[in-house]
Motif scaffolding. Structure first.
Motif, mmCIF file in Angstrom:
data_model
loop_
_atom_site.group_PDB
_atom_site.id
_atom_site.type_symbol
_atom_site.label_atom_id
_atom_site.label_comp_id
_atom_site.label_asym_id
_atom_site.label_seq_id
_atom_site.Cartn_x
_atom_site.Cartn_y
_atom_site.Cartn_z
ATOM 1 N N UNK A 143 103.576 -5.107 64.939
ATOM 2 C CA UNK A 143 103.262 -4.239 63.799
ATOM 3 C C UNK A 143 101.772 -3.956 63.590
ATOM 4 N N UNK A 144 100.960 -4.980 63.381
ATOM 5 C CA UNK A 144 99.586 -4.746 62.923
ATOM 6 C C UNK A 144 98.791 -3.865 63.884
ATOM 7 N N UNK A 145 98.707 -4.254 65.152
ATOM 8 C CA UNK A 145 97.975 -3.455 66.124
ATOM 9 C C UNK A 145 98.563 -2.073 66.308
ATOM 10 N N UNK B 182 91.854 -1.408 72.286
ATOM 11 C CA UNK B 182 92.551 -2.042 71.169
ATOM 12 C C UNK B 182 93.533 -3.076 71.715
ATOM 13 N N UNK B 183 93.346 -4.352 71.345
ATOM 14 C CA UNK B 183 94.201 -5.394 71.903
ATOM 15 C C UNK B 183 94.494 -6.471 70.859
ATOM 16 N N UNK B 184 95.653 -7.126 71.045
ATOM 17 C CA UNK B 184 96.073 -8.147 70.086
ATOM 18 C C UNK B 184 96.518 -9.425 70.791
ATOM 19 N N UNK C 173 92.769 -12.000 77.360
ATOM 20 C CA UNK C 173 92.613 -10.968 78.386
ATOM 21 C C UNK C 173 91.482 -11.255 79.360
ATOM 22 N N UNK C 174 90.639 -12.224 79.035
ATOM 23 C CA UNK C 174 89.502 -12.511 79.913
ATOM 24 C C UNK C 174 89.967 -12.935 81.302
ATOM 25 N N UNK C 175 91.080 -13.684 81.349
ATOM 26 C CA UNK C 175 91.587 -14.134 82.637
ATOM 27 C C UNK C 175 92.075 -13.013 83.530
ATOM 28 N N UNK C 176 92.393 -11.884 82.929
ATOM 29 C CA UNK C 176 92.815 -10.715 83.697
ATOM 30 C C UNK C 176 91.657 -9.761 83.982
ATOM 31 N N UNK C 177 90.466 -10.143 83.520
ATOM 32 C CA UNK C 177 89.288 -9.312 83.749
ATOM 33 C C UNK C 177 89.061 -8.249 82.705
ATOM 34 N N UNK C 178 89.702 -8.384 81.520
ATOM 35 C CA UNK C 178 89.561 -7.363 80.490
ATOM 36 C C UNK C 178 89.173 -7.964 79.139
ATOM 37 N N UNK C 179 88.437 -9.075 79.181
ATOM 38 C CA UNK C 179 87.850 -9.607 77.962
ATOM 39 C C UNK C 179 86.732 -8.706 77.477
ATOM 40 N N UNK C 180 86.207 -9.003 76.304
ATOM 41 C CA UNK C 180 85.204 -8.117 75.714
ATOM 42 C C UNK C 180 83.986 -7.975 76.621
ATOM 43 N N UNK C 181 83.509 -9.049 77.220
ATOM 44 C CA UNK C 181 82.325 -8.965 78.084
ATOM 45 C C UNK C 181 82.615 -8.121 79.322
ATOM 46 N N UNK D 162 84.056 0.583 71.861
ATOM 47 C CA UNK D 162 84.439 -0.241 70.720
ATOM 48 C C UNK D 162 85.626 -1.089 71.167
ATOM 49 N N UNK D 163 85.463 -2.390 71.162
ATOM 50 C CA UNK D 163 86.487 -3.342 71.590
ATOM 51 C C UNK D 163 87.087 -3.959 70.331
ATOM 52 N N UNK D 164 88.327 -3.612 70.022
ATOM 53 C CA UNK D 164 88.947 -4.047 68.775
ATOM 54 C C UNK D 164 89.951 -5.155 69.046
ATOM 55 N N UNK D 165 89.804 -6.263 68.339
ATOM 56 C CA UNK D 165 90.612 -7.455 68.589
ATOM 57 C C UNK D 165 91.347 -7.875 67.322
#
Length: 498
Positions: free
Chosen positions: A223-225, A288-290, A296-304, A314-317
């Protein structure tokens, strides 16, 4: 409440994100928002504030891009119903009973220490994990009997260790004394953090909507995301919802929360799909991720990772319990966060005060809020924060992270205070029946056509759903289309207009 008191929560949050103060003159909120539903909490204030702020941020972005000012109006009762939108829609050609919002096994169970635990079983793997812990049959009766062998906090801890989802019942006072409650004591409901340098985004073109030409990768579920992504799409963003074909879905929720989006499916564990997704990231404006913090960092899609390949993004968590404290990695949903953080106890106590049943043994059976207020309000808070961050990319430059957690949003709702129990439960109107033909519901309804997907050609259907509660006087939201499935489009961006 006075007009000043009604506006105070919105003004405080707007100022906290350092947005132009003169914009607040264009926000029109209902003068008497509470009670707008039968709850002791100020759900009307919370709903109209969050939806109003997301709309006002869109209007301010539009002013920045076009020079045109406009008013944003929100009616509290409409806002409350929109915070239950998953219950109010109908599909053309679909008849029969309405779908259940919760799995039959989900809910509250008594424990050995005379307390309660709430379990969440909407996803099959979460249900199985609960059954594995209890070693019982998949019936409410079997779970109730097995749960009586556990103390509440012990079961909560075991569930977390076994990747199940359950929380023990706590009062506000118990949550405040808990290490996670203390970790969130000063956390605002929405945070903006600069996470990298980047040039200012260029102003130009003639956008038809506040978020025209803004590309949003939406990796959220439930719901929220999804509510956040739906809101951004309503203001003109190209929102591409990416789900995995190998993960369980909640189609009855997805139909409503995917309105206005395009949908595609990719398996990030597959090399080809991961490369396709990486190419989408490079041209995205909002990610946009929840997932749980760091998920997601382990998949290579963390904020950094994302900021490195797409400066200026804009990286929304979104998460359940925040980014600090011992529960930062814990799974959670609205109903569970309500139970863990004190809302169910406080609502039950208020209702007992109203009915006069004050002599019953404590703790009282948990009483949930009448809607998933934490989820929906968090979704609109996240949309507000994303648009505030986009504003910064135009005026300051940089890459930004937006953070919202259900628990911090719950703390904000709690900070609004509680109503007198008689006012709340005698005068607070209940939610209307789940029928689009109901007189009140139909007043807020809008017809939505099935979008023409690029991957599947089928006969187009229509649906009736709740219109967006934020009314912008110059750039009304886009309400007209919905994909109605999770694989309707190719994994590609639309061409920009500007």
């Amino acid at each position: 409440m006075t007009t000043t008191a009604v506006r105070a929560p919105a003004e405080a949050l707007w100022k906290s994100l350092r947005l132009p103060l003169d914009a607040l003159h264009h926000l029109r909120l209902g003068d008497h928002p509470d009670p707008s539903v039968d709850s002791s909490f100020r759900i009307g204030t919370a709903a109209q504030t969050a939806i109003g702020l997301s709309g006002l941020a869109a209007a301010e972005l539009n002013k920045l891009r076009t020079g045109i000012e406009q008013d944003v109006t929100v009616e509290a009762r409409h806002a409350v119903l929109e915070c239950k939108s998953e219950a109010y829609y109908s599909m053309e050609g679909v008849t029969g009973e309405k779908f259940a919002l919760f799995d039959a096994l989900a809910g509250v169970y008594r424990t050995k220490d005379h307390s309660y635990v709430r379990i969440h079983t909407n996803f099959p793997h979460h249900k199985q994990a609960i059954l594995d812990i209890l070693r019982c049959a998949p019936t409410r009766e079997s779970i109730a009997e097995a749960m009586l062998q556990w103390n509440a906090v012990d079961f909560e801890t075991e569930a977390a260790n076994r990747r199940a989802v359950a929380t023990a019942l706590r009062s506000f006072q118990e949550w405040d004394a808990h290490p996670q409650g203390q970790a969130l004591a000063t956390t605002p409901p929405v945070m903006l953090i600069k996470v990298g340098d980047a040039p200012k985004r260029e102003l130009g073109g003639k956008p038809a909507h506040p978020l025209s030409d803004i590309r949003v990768l939406d990796l959220t579920r439930v719901l929220a995301g999804p509510v956040c992504g739906r809101t951004l799409a309503a203001h003109g963003a190209d929102v591409l919802l990416v789900t995995s074909p190998k993960l369980p879905a909640l189609p009855d929720l997805d139909v409503d929360t995917s309105r206005g989006k395009r949908t595609t499916q990719l398996d990030l564990n597959e090399t080809a799909d991961r490369e396709t997704f990486s190419s989408l990231v490079k041209d995205a404006d909002v990610f946009l991720q929840a997932y749980r913090p760091g998920g997601l960092a382990g998949k290579g899609f963390g904020v950094e990772n994302v900021v490195r390949v797409r400066p200026g993004i804009v990286y929304a968590s979104l998460c359940a319990y925040g980014w600090d404290g011992p529960w930062r990695d814990r799974r959670g949903f609205d109903s569970l966060v309500q139970t863990a953080t004190g809302f169910n106890v406080a609502e039950a106590e208020a209702y007992a005060a109203y009915t006069g049943e004050t002599a019953a043994p404590r703790p009282l059976p948990p009483k949930p809020l009448p809607l998933q207020a934490l989820d929906h309000v968090a979704g609109y808070m996240l949309a507000f924060g994303i648009q505030a961050a986009l504003y910064r990319t135009f005026t300051e430059g940089g890459s930004w992270e937006v953070r919202v957690s259900l628990a911090a949003v719950g703390r904000w709702i709690r900070s609004l205070g509680q109503l007198d129990p008689v006012l709340a439960f005698r005068d607070g109107p209940p939610l209307p029946p789940r029928s689009m033909e109901d007189t009140e519901v139909s007043r807020y309804a809008v017809k939505v056509q099935q979008a023409k997907g690029s991957t599947v050609r089928s006969e187009q259907k229509s649906m009736m759903a709740l219109a967006h509660a934020a009314k912008l006087s110059v750039t009304p939201v886009k309400e007209g289309e919905a994909p109605m499935r999770l694989d309707a489009h190719a994994p590609e961006w639309l061409l920009r207009d500007g």
